[in-house]
Design a protein around this motif. Structure first.
Motif, PDB file in Angstrom:
ATOM      1  N   PRO A   1       0.828  -1.200   0.000  1.00 47.35           N
ATOM      2  CA  PRO A   1       0.000   0.000   0.000  1.00 47.35           C
ATOM      3  C   PRO A   1       0.866   1.255   0.000  1.00 47.35           C
ATOM      4  O   PRO A   1       2.072   1.178   0.223  1.00 47.35           O
ATOM      5  CB  PRO A   1      -0.748  -0.106   1.320  1.00 47.35           C
ATOM      6  N   GLU A   2       0.235   2.388  -0.207  1.00 47.53           N
ATOM      7  CA  GLU A   2       0.951   3.641   0.004  1.00 47.53           C
ATOM      8  C   GLU A   2       1.128   3.797   1.517  1.00 47.53           C
ATOM      9  O   GLU A   2       0.208   4.172   2.231  1.00 47.53           O
ATOM     10  CB  GLU A   2       0.165   4.838  -0.544  1.00 47.53           C
ATOM     11  N   THR A   3       2.314   3.474   1.987  1.00 45.81           N
ATOM     12  CA  THR A   3       2.616   3.540   3.410  1.00 45.81           C
ATOM     13  C   THR A   3       3.410   4.810   3.676  1.00 45.81           C
ATOM     14  O   THR A   3       4.493   4.993   3.140  1.00 45.81           O
ATOM     15  CB  THR A   3       3.428   2.313   3.858  1.00 45.81           C
ATOM     16  N   VAL A   4       2.866   5.685   4.477  1.00 46.27           N
ATOM     17  CA  VAL A   4       3.476   6.992   4.711  1.00 46.27           C
ATOM     18  C   VAL A   4       4.802   6.838   5.449  1.00 46.27           C
ATOM     19  O   VAL A   4       4.924   6.030   6.375  1.00 46.27           O
ATOM     20  CB  VAL A   4       2.512   7.896   5.500  1.00 46.27           C
ATOM     21  N   ASP A   5       5.780   7.623   5.040  1.00 46.45           N
ATOM     22  CA  ASP A   5       7.114   7.527   5.625  1.00 46.45           C
ATOM     23  C   ASP A   5       7.092   7.649   7.147  1.00 46.45           C
ATOM     24  O   ASP A   5       7.737   6.880   7.862  1.00 46.45           O
ATOM     25  CB  ASP A   5       8.065   8.568   5.015  1.00 46.45           C
ATOM     26  N   ARG A   6       6.328   8.598   7.679  1.00 44.34           N
ATOM     27  CA  ARG A   6       6.296   8.814   9.127  1.00 44.34           C
ATOM     28  C   ARG A   6       5.766   7.590   9.876  1.00 44.34           C
ATOM     29  O   ARG A   6       6.128   7.367  11.023  1.00 44.34           O
ATOM     30  CB  ARG A   6       5.430  10.031   9.463  1.00 44.34           C
ATOM     31  N   SER A   7       4.894   6.808   9.237  1.00 44.92           N
ATOM     32  CA  SER A   7       4.335   5.642   9.915  1.00 44.92           C
ATOM     33  C   SER A   7       5.352   4.509  10.008  1.00 44.92           C
ATOM     34  O   SER A   7       5.268   3.660  10.910  1.00 44.92           O
ATOM     35  CB  SER A   7       3.072   5.160   9.196  1.00 44.92           C
ATOM     36  N   MET A   8       6.309   4.479   9.094  1.00 41.84           N
ATOM     37  CA  MET A   8       7.332   3.432   9.126  1.00 41.84           C
ATOM     38  C   MET A   8       8.508   3.810  10.017  1.00 41.84           C
ATOM     39  O   MET A   8       9.112   2.938  10.667  1.00 41.84           O
ATOM     40  CB  MET A   8       7.841   3.157   7.714  1.00 41.84           C
ATOM     41  N   ILE A   9       8.829   5.091  10.052  1.00 38.75           N
ATOM     42  CA  ILE A   9       9.964   5.538  10.863  1.00 38.75           C
ATOM     43  C   ILE A   9       9.664   5.264  12.338  1.00 38.75           C
ATOM     44  O   ILE A   9       8.637   5.672  12.867  1.00 38.75           O
ATOM     45  CB  ILE A   9      10.235   7.038  10.637  1.00 38.75           C
ATOM     46  N   GLY A  10      10.558   4.560  12.981  1.00 38.26           N
ATOM     47  CA  GLY A  10      10.353   4.223  14.381  1.00 38.26           C
ATOM     48  C   GLY A  10       9.772   2.838  14.604  1.00 38.26           C
ATOM     49  O   GLY A  10       9.585   2.426  15.748  1.00 38.26           O
ATOM     50  N   THR A  11       9.494   2.107  13.520  1.00 38.59           N
ATOM     51  CA  THR A  11       8.971   0.750  13.679  1.00 38.59           C
ATOM     52  C   THR A  11      10.099  -0.219  14.024  1.00 38.59           C
ATOM     53  O   THR A  11      11.271   0.050  13.792  1.00 38.59           O
ATOM     54  CB  THR A  11       8.266   0.261  12.400  1.00 38.59           C
ATOM     55  N   THR A  12       9.702  -1.353  14.564  1.00 36.80           N
ATOM     56  CA  THR A  12      10.637  -2.424  14.884  1.00 36.80           C
ATOM     57  C   THR A  12      10.374  -3.610  13.974  1.00 36.80           C
ATOM     58  O   THR A  12       9.230  -4.041  13.813  1.00 36.80           O
ATOM     59  CB  THR A  12      10.476  -2.870  16.351  1.00 36.80           C
ATOM     60  N   ARG A  13      11.423  -4.115  13.369  1.00 38.44           N
ATOM     61  CA  ARG A  13      11.294  -5.280  12.485  1.00 38.44           C
ATOM     62  C   ARG A  13      11.358  -6.544  13.327  1.00 38.44           C
ATOM     63  O   ARG A  13      12.313  -6.755  14.073  1.00 38.44           O
ATOM     64  CB  ARG A  13      12.413  -5.281  11.448  1.00 38.44           C
ATOM     65  N   LYS A  14      10.352  -7.389  13.184  1.00 45.15           N
ATOM     66  CA  LYS A  14      10.296  -8.616  13.967  1.00 45.15           C
ATOM     67  C   LYS A  14       9.981  -9.805  13.069  1.00 45.15           C
ATOM     68  O   LYS A  14       9.123  -9.721  12.195  1.00 45.15           O
ATOM     69  CB  LYS A  14       9.225  -8.514  15.059  1.00 45.15           C
ATOM     70  N   ALA A  15      10.678 -10.900  13.316  1.00 45.37           N
ATOM     71  CA  ALA A  15      10.369 -12.139  12.610  1.00 45.37           C
ATOM     72  C   ALA A  15       9.248 -12.850  13.348  1.00 45.37           C
ATOM     73  O   ALA A  15       9.378 -13.192  14.523  1.00 45.37           O
ATOM     74  CB  ALA A  15      11.608 -13.021  12.541  1.00 45.37           C
ATOM     75  N   ASN A  16       8.138 -13.044  12.659  1.00 35.74           N
ATOM     76  CA  ASN A  16       6.998 -13.742  13.237  1.00 35.74           C
ATOM     77  C   ASN A  16       7.121 -15.213  12.834  1.00 35.74           C
ATOM     78  O   ASN A  16       6.705 -15.615  11.747  1.00 35.74           O
ATOM     79  CB  ASN A  16       5.690 -13.145  12.715  1.00 35.74           C
ATOM     80  N   GLU A  17       7.722 -16.011  13.718  1.00 31.16           N
ATOM     81  CA  GLU A  17       8.000 -17.408  13.386  1.00 31.16           C
ATOM     82  C   GLU A  17       6.727 -18.221  13.212  1.00 31.16           C
ATOM     83  O   GLU A  17       6.682 -19.158  12.411  1.00 31.16           O
ATOM     84  CB  GLU A  17       8.883 -18.022  14.474  1.00 31.16           C
ATOM     85  N   HIS A  18       5.698 -17.881  13.930  1.00 33.21           N
ATOM     86  CA  HIS A  18       4.432 -18.617  13.828  1.00 33.21           C
ATOM     87  C   HIS A  18       3.815 -18.485  12.442  1.00 33.21           C
ATOM     88  O   HIS A  18       3.308 -19.464  11.882  1.00 33.21           O
ATOM     89  CB  HIS A  18       3.460 -18.114  14.895  1.00 33.21           C
ATOM     90  N   LEU A  19       3.865 -17.273  11.883  1.00 37.39           N
ATOM     91  CA  LEU A  19       3.253 -17.030  10.573  1.00 37.39           C
ATOM     92  C   LEU A  19       4.259 -17.056   9.430  1.00 37.39           C
ATOM     93  O   LEU A  19       3.875 -16.948   8.266  1.00 37.39           O
ATOM     94  CB  LEU A  19       2.533 -15.675  10.577  1.00 37.39           C
ATOM     95  N   SER A  20       5.550 -17.160   9.773  1.00 35.14           N
ATOM     96  CA  SER A  20       6.631 -17.092   8.773  1.00 35.14           C
ATOM     97  C   SER A  20       6.629 -15.751   8.053  1.00 35.14           C
ATOM     98  O   SER A  20       6.932 -15.669   6.855  1.00 35.14           O
ATOM     99  CB  SER A  20       6.501 -18.243   7.757  1.00 35.14           C
ATOM    100  N   THR A  21       6.266 -14.693   8.762  1.00 31.42           N
ATOM    101  CA  THR A  21       6.218 -13.351   8.182  1.00 31.42           C
ATOM    102  C   THR A  21       7.234 -12.443   8.857  1.00 31.42           C
ATOM    103  O   THR A  21       7.815 -12.776   9.889  1.00 31.42           O
ATOM    104  CB  THR A  21       4.821 -12.727   8.343  1.00 31.42           C
ATOM    105  N   ILE A  22       7.447 -11.307   8.251  1.00 26.83           N
ATOM    106  CA  ILE A  22       8.219 -10.231   8.855  1.00 26.83           C
ATOM    107  C   ILE A  22       7.233  -9.124   9.188  1.00 26.83           C
ATOM    108  O   ILE A  22       6.504  -8.646   8.312  1.00 26.83           O
ATOM    109  CB  ILE A  22       9.309  -9.685   7.911  1.00 26.83           C
TER     110      ILE A  22
END
Length: 384
Positions: free
Chosen positions: A24-45
């Motif tokens: 989607p069009e994800t606004v820059d401010r909404s991504m800045i400050g996020t934490t990247r996590k590996a979701n092992e249960h769903l095999s997603t990031i």
């Protein structure tokens, strides 16, 4: 098309033949400050953050908000991260967070919705071409070279062909690898017929600069896309509304073409359950996938859980999984009785989260935009 492309929708499109999917069009401010996590249960990031309005008391547990979710194995290098931005520095900062997990970064300069244009993003960037170029140049310099992925942009037509030509030449000079043109001007609505008279000119400029040119607007299926690509000399074509209605529009005729709506709906629900998609979003998509004339359509519009949907659609084999996911998502008989009271639609917030637009591009070697030149003929691009 906000809400029409969560992870579950992207995966369904890939199942039916999409070659690349756009987030989607994800606004820059909404991504800045996020934490990247590996979701092992769903095999997603998962990219998450604490709500900005939440309690700052460290003793209180706060539920993190999911901003963006991707599936590295199933979409990985076929996923383009679409960013909403009006500032080069913020664009680079946000793109760097997700760049290692995607095939490219696409700047949205075509969205006409107020939530985007009011912040100087989306189609508003068409009125500030120097700013748009500076954003693209920054991403090419800081992101494309470091992560070896492509940078692209999506635009709309300007008031005249001459103005569009000037803009396209400026954009192609920034070092981008792809340009998508929505064949409508900013004021035009989806019900108005797409304008394709400028496509050959735009495609020629892109070809001269080694930029892949993709078209968007009133493309119904892959067969039509292939015909339009040949007619106008572009490298790819997007599908939007048709994909929202039936994701199997990506399929080749030799693979069966469009599938019946009930088959698509079942596949969609299976996929949504697998990635634990928000029920509200799943219900929204079902209201597009199920034809309005079907008796079950009205029933589904009143549903409040995955289990209810599976019962209404007589998908008994999915009911156990549906009940499990309802419990994980906190959907209980009590919450169902409360309905939507007091809840607001958060989908327009930053146009972010893990909503997405879906597109596909097919080349002879299935290469991403970052690897493509105009010599690699694309077949179709799909956007929902």
């Amino acid at each position: 098309m906000v809400r029409s492309g969560e992870l579950s929708s992207r995966l369904l499109a890939l199942q039916y033949g999409a070659d690349l999917v756009w987030g989607p069009e994800t606004v820059d401010r909404s991504m800045i400050g996020t934490t990247r996590k590996a979701n092992e249960h769903l095999s997603t990031i998962d990219f998450t953050r604490l709500p900005s309005h939440g309690s700052k008391d460290p003793r209180k547990d706060q539920k993190e908000s999911l901003i963006y979710r991707l599936h590295p194995e199933k979409e990985g290098k076929r996923l383009i991260f679409q960013i909403g931005t009006s500032d080069p520095e913020r664009a680079v900062q946000a793109a760097r967070i997700v760049a290692a997990d995607v095939a490219g970064i696409d700047v949205n300069a075509g969205c006409p919705k107020p939530f985007s244009t009011s912040g100087g993003m989306g189609a508003a960037l068409l009125q500030t071409p120097d700013k748009l170029c500076s954003i693209l140049e920054a991403l090419v310099k800081e992101i494309s070279m470091e992560f070896e992925i492509g940078i692209s942009v999506k635009i709309r037509l300007l008031e005249t062909a001459e103005l569009t030509e000037v803009l396209v030449r400026k954009l192609c000079a920034t070092g981008i690898t792809g340009l998508t043109v929505h064949c409508r001007t900013t004021p035009m609505r989806p019900r108005e017929k797409a304008i394709r008279g400028q496509l050959k000119m735009i495609a020629k400029i892109c070809r001269e600069n080694g930029v892949a040119c993709l078209m968007n607007g009133d493309v119904e299926n892959r067969a039509q896309a292939e015909k339009l690509i040949t007619e106008f000399g572009v490298d790819g074509a997007m599908i939007a509304t048709a994909a929202e209605t039936n994701s199997s529009c990506f399929r080749n005729e030799v693979d069966g073409g469009a599938a019946p709506w009930n088959e698509v709906v079942e596949q969609y629900i299976k996929t949504a359950l697998e990635v634990e998609n928000r029920f509200g979003n799943t219900k929204y998509l079902l209201n597009h996938l199920i034809p309005g004339k079907q008796p079950v359509y009205r029933e589904v519009t009143t549903s409040k859980s995955y289990l209810q949907v599976c019962q209404m659609l007589k998908l008994e084999h999915l009911e156990t999984k549906a009940k499990e996911i309802d419990e994980k998502l906190g959907i209980t008989p009590e919450t169902q009785s409360q309905g939507r009271r007091g809840k607001k639609n958060k989908s327009a917030m930053a146009a972010g989260g893990n909503q997405a637009k879906i597109r596909s591009i097919e080349t002879d070697e299935k290469k991403g935009l970052s690897e493509r030149g105009v010599q690699n003929q694309a077949v179709v691009t799909v956007d929902i």
